[in-house]
Design a protein around this motif. Sequence first.
Motif, PDB file in Angstrom:
ATOM      1  N   ASP A   1       0.799  -1.225   0.000  1.00  0.00           N
ATOM      2  CA  ASP A   1       0.000   0.000   0.000  1.00  0.00           C
ATOM      3  C   ASP A   1       0.830   1.272   0.000  1.00  0.00           C
ATOM      4  O   ASP A   1       0.305   2.353  -0.255  1.00  0.00           O
ATOM      5  CB  ASP A   1      -0.960   0.002   1.193  1.00  0.00           C
TER       6      ASP A   1
ATOM      7  N   PRO B   1       2.728   3.946  -1.648  1.00  0.00           N
ATOM      8  CA  PRO B   1       2.787   4.307  -3.073  1.00  0.00           C
ATOM      9  C   PRO B   1       4.199   4.292  -3.651  1.00  0.00           C
ATOM     10  O   PRO B   1       4.414   3.786  -4.755  1.00  0.00           O
ATOM     11  CB  PRO B   1       2.190   5.720  -3.108  1.00  0.00           C
TER      12      PRO B   1
ATOM     13  N   SER C   1       5.656   0.650  -3.585  1.00  0.00           N
ATOM     14  CA  SER C   1       4.923  -0.123  -4.577  1.00  0.00           C
ATOM     15  C   SER C   1       5.423   0.177  -5.988  1.00  0.00           C
ATOM     16  O   SER C   1       5.629  -0.721  -6.803  1.00  0.00           O
ATOM     17  CB  SER C   1       3.425   0.181  -4.471  1.00  0.00           C
TER      18      SER C   1
ATOM     19  N   THR D   1      -0.176  -5.407  -9.418  1.00  0.00           N
ATOM     20  CA  THR D   1       0.009  -4.679  -8.161  1.00  0.00           C
ATOM     21  C   THR D   1      -1.344  -4.289  -7.560  1.00  0.00           C
ATOM     22  O   THR D   1      -2.194  -3.722  -8.239  1.00  0.00           O
ATOM     23  CB  THR D   1       0.854  -3.409  -8.389  1.00  0.00           C
TER      24      THR D   1
ATOM     25  N   TYR E   1      -3.270  -2.692  -3.796  1.00  0.00           N
ATOM     26  CA  TYR E   1      -2.934  -1.812  -2.692  1.00  0.00           C
ATOM     27  C   TYR E   1      -3.695  -2.101  -1.403  1.00  0.00           C
ATOM     28  O   TYR E   1      -3.421  -1.476  -0.378  1.00  0.00           O
ATOM     29  CB  TYR E   1      -3.168  -0.355  -3.119  1.00  0.00           C
ATOM     30  N   ASP E   2      -4.660  -3.014  -1.432  1.00  0.00           N
ATOM     31  CA  ASP E   2      -5.374  -3.357  -0.196  1.00  0.00           C
ATOM     32  C   ASP E   2      -5.725  -4.844  -0.202  1.00  0.00           C
ATOM     33  O   ASP E   2      -5.833  -5.477  -1.252  1.00  0.00           O
ATOM     34  CB  ASP E   2      -6.642  -2.518  -0.036  1.00  0.00           C
TER      35      ASP E   2
END
Length: 218
Positions: A8, A10, A13, A28, A30-31
């Motif tokens: 998560d 940024p 990632s 990819t 993020y949660d």
Amino acid sequence: MNILLLEDDPLLSKILTKHLSKSYTVTTIYDGNSALEILENKKFDLLIFDSNVPGITGLELIKELRSYNDTTPIIMITAYQDTTHLKTAFTHGCNDYIKKPFELDELDMRIENITRTFNIEQNLDIAITNTILFDALNHKITKEGESFSLAKKESEFLNYLAINRNRTISKEELTQNLWSYENMPSDATLRVYIRNLRALIGKKTIETIRGTGYRLVS
């Protein structure tokens, strides 16, 4: 090899996706909830989860997947330094564990170890020409049955040209994607890499587009 990355942060990632995409196919997320949803519909060869993400945490996600007898190898990324968290991760079913901050080379080594341990099949060879094959992961060229080793950066350089075959790649794009800001190469260094690669795969295989950049041709 198809990798699902759950991270998560940024910036991290973006860095990890850019790095891993040089050698693998990366999705990819993020949660944790989105990761679980995509895993219900798609199979991956390797999962890389941050332990503390929005929604279902990485730890909870591992436990959930293992309860369904999903045996996909998992590498856990965490900022925690305590052994209690480490023990919980392995108890839930992760296969490897990497603590922040870490070097990208360390992640590469852990992925390569997972690949060997789980015998993950990979289509490593990229056909540069009808007679020349490129193994991006092991940094090798096979030409007329003979193997030649490439320096890691030469391999990354050729791999970037190969996945963008027939597209002109500017010098700026190459340097921004293959080097860190602190280690930007000179034009002379780029020419050395091109010269070395052409010596192996043929002068006409990599075209110089004057004033623009380079192109790997079919």
